[in-house]
Design a protein around this motif. Structure first.
Motif, mmCIF file in Angstrom:
data_model
loop_
_atom_site.group_PDB
_atom_site.id
_atom_site.type_symbol
_atom_site.label_atom_id
_atom_site.label_comp_id
_atom_site.label_asym_id
_atom_site.label_seq_id
_atom_site.Cartn_x
_atom_site.Cartn_y
_atom_site.Cartn_z
ATOM 1 N N LEU A 151 -79.386 -90.402 37.993
ATOM 2 C CA LEU A 151 -78.081 -90.458 38.651
ATOM 3 C C LEU A 151 -77.514 -89.062 38.876
ATOM 4 O O LEU A 151 -76.896 -88.787 39.902
ATOM 5 C CB LEU A 151 -77.110 -91.294 37.813
ATOM 6 N N PHE A 152 -77.735 -88.167 37.902
ATOM 7 C CA PHE A 152 -77.218 -86.808 38.055
ATOM 8 C C PHE A 152 -77.935 -86.081 39.196
ATOM 9 O O PHE A 152 -77.315 -85.375 39.991
ATOM 10 C CB PHE A 152 -77.398 -86.033 36.754
ATOM 11 N N LEU A 153 -79.268 -86.256 39.283
ATOM 12 C CA LEU A 153 -80.031 -85.634 40.360
ATOM 13 C C LEU A 153 -79.590 -86.179 41.706
ATOM 14 O O LEU A 153 -79.514 -85.439 42.697
ATOM 15 C CB LEU A 153 -81.527 -85.877 40.153
ATOM 16 N N LEU A 154 -79.280 -87.460 41.762
ATOM 17 C CA LEU A 154 -78.786 -88.063 43.001
ATOM 18 C C LEU A 154 -77.464 -87.436 43.420
ATOM 19 O O LEU A 154 -77.222 -87.203 44.611
ATOM 20 C CB LEU A 154 -78.621 -89.578 42.810
ATOM 21 N N LYS A 155 -76.605 -87.137 42.453
ATOM 22 C CA LYS A 155 -75.329 -86.486 42.751
ATOM 23 C C LYS A 155 -75.553 -85.090 43.317
ATOM 24 O O LYS A 155 -74.893 -84.681 44.277
ATOM 25 C CB LYS A 155 -74.481 -86.419 41.482
ATOM 26 N N VAL A 156 -76.505 -84.344 42.741
ATOM 27 C CA VAL A 156 -76.826 -83.008 43.236
ATOM 28 C C VAL A 156 -77.353 -83.084 44.655
ATOM 29 O O VAL A 156 -76.951 -82.307 45.540
ATOM 30 C CB VAL A 156 -77.864 -82.329 42.313
ATOM 31 N N GLU A 157 -78.250 -84.048 44.904
ATOM 32 C CA GLU A 157 -78.829 -84.199 46.238
ATOM 33 C C GLU A 157 -77.767 -84.592 47.255
ATOM 34 O O GLU A 157 -77.780 -84.110 48.395
ATOM 35 C CB GLU A 157 -79.933 -85.251 46.196
ATOM 36 N N THR A 158 -76.851 -85.459 46.863
ATOM 37 C CA THR A 158 -75.792 -85.882 47.778
ATOM 38 C C THR A 158 -74.894 -84.717 48.175
ATOM 39 O O THR A 158 -74.526 -84.566 49.345
ATOM 40 C CB THR A 158 -74.933 -86.987 47.120
ATOM 41 N N MET B 120 -76.658 -73.531 45.574
ATOM 42 C CA MET B 120 -76.424 -72.834 44.314
ATOM 43 C C MET B 120 -75.677 -73.717 43.318
ATOM 44 O O MET B 120 -75.973 -73.701 42.118
ATOM 45 C CB MET B 120 -75.627 -71.549 44.577
ATOM 46 N N ASP B 121 -74.713 -74.507 43.811
ATOM 47 C CA ASP B 121 -73.983 -75.424 42.930
ATOM 48 C C ASP B 121 -74.929 -76.449 42.315
ATOM 49 O O ASP B 121 -74.808 -76.807 41.137
ATOM 50 C CB ASP B 121 -72.880 -76.138 43.704
ATOM 51 N N GLY B 122 -75.879 -76.925 43.133
ATOM 52 C CA GLY B 122 -76.848 -77.884 42.634
ATOM 53 C C GLY B 122 -77.726 -77.304 41.543
ATOM 54 O O GLY B 122 -77.953 -77.931 40.503
ATOM 55 N N LEU B 123 -78.218 -76.084 41.769
ATOM 56 C CA LEU B 123 -79.065 -75.428 40.778
ATOM 57 C C LEU B 123 -78.286 -75.122 39.493
ATOM 58 O O LEU B 123 -78.792 -75.316 38.381
ATOM 59 C CB LEU B 123 -79.652 -74.139 41.357
ATOM 60 N N LEU B 124 -77.054 -74.649 39.658
ATOM 61 C CA LEU B 124 -76.231 -74.349 38.480
ATOM 62 C C LEU B 124 -75.891 -75.620 37.696
ATOM 63 O O LEU B 124 -75.822 -75.594 36.462
ATOM 64 C CB LEU B 124 -74.947 -73.633 38.905
ATOM 65 N N SER B 125 -75.686 -76.715 38.412
ATOM 66 C CA SER B 125 -75.397 -77.977 37.733
ATOM 67 C C SER B 125 -76.582 -78.428 36.895
ATOM 68 O O SER B 125 -76.414 -78.901 35.758
ATOM 69 C CB SER B 125 -75.042 -79.060 38.762
#
Length: 204
Positions: free
Chosen positions: A1-8, A42-47
């Motif tokens: 679910l967290f990865l899905l949030k990053v992808e979204t 960058m936000d996705g990677l940092l998350s």
């Protein structure tokens, strides 16, 4: 679910950037959307680093009690800690690979996956020839090298997209984009463009 949030979150910036291109908006708008896409990446990677990093840190701190609980051999404790760090790096690699696939770079993604496979096999084989205390470092080093290479590949494509739009200074900052058809857009954008052209020809 967290990865899905990053992808979204990344997809919003991705769609906004390529939407500005296909709609032939001004270069200033495209540049702004490009920066938003970069921020989303960058936000996705940092998350991932924050969440996976916290999980890794918790298991590192609790590694000794856990090893005692499951009756892990003392010599395997160091290997367990190394694998925790390697798993963190591999999670980052998977996210970068996901971003690369969004740019329709299937061949690049394949090469990176093969690079990870080859380096993992090679480094692991080398460490297996060494003392037990070095076990796991091959996997860790392979993840680290692959992340560097994959990040450079992603950064190159990211800057290449806006460089093609700019056309080596061909467009003024206030002028609309004129050469969208020559831009190597993702395949789904080509499909939309082709359908629009076919519809226009039919009306004629």
């Amino acid at each position: 679910l967290f990865l899905l949030k990053v992808e979204t979150g990344f997809y919003r910036g991705y769609r906004s950037f390529y939407g500005a291109i296909t709609n032939k908006q001004a270069y200033s708008v495209i540049k702004a959307r490009h920066q938003e896409l970069g921020s989303a990446m960058m936000d996705g990677l940092l998350s991932i680093i924050k969440v996976q990093g916290v999980i890794t840190l918790v298991f590192l701190v609790a590694s000794h009690p856990l090893a005692t609980l499951v009756k892990m051999p003392p010599q395997a404790l160091g290997l367990f800690r190394i694998l925790l760090l390697a798993a963190l790096l591999q999670a980052l690699f998977q996210v970068i690979l996901l971003f690369i696939l969004y740019f329709d770079l299937k061949r690049t993604a394949l090469y990176l996956a093969l690079f990870f496979l080859v380096t993992n096999l090679a480094f692991t084989w080398i460490t297996l020839k060494m003392e037990y205390s070095y076990y796991g470092y091959g996997y860790l080093l392979s993840c680290l090298v692959t992340i560097v290479v994959s990040y450079l590949a992603l950064a190159r494509q990211f800057h290449l997209d806006v460089a093609v739009v700019v056309g080596q200074g061909q467009f003024r900052h206030s002028s609309p984009l004129r050469s969208v058809d020559s831009l190597p857009l993702p395949r789904e954008r080509w499909a939309v463009s082709a359908a629009s052209s076919a519809s226009a020809s039919a009306r004629r």
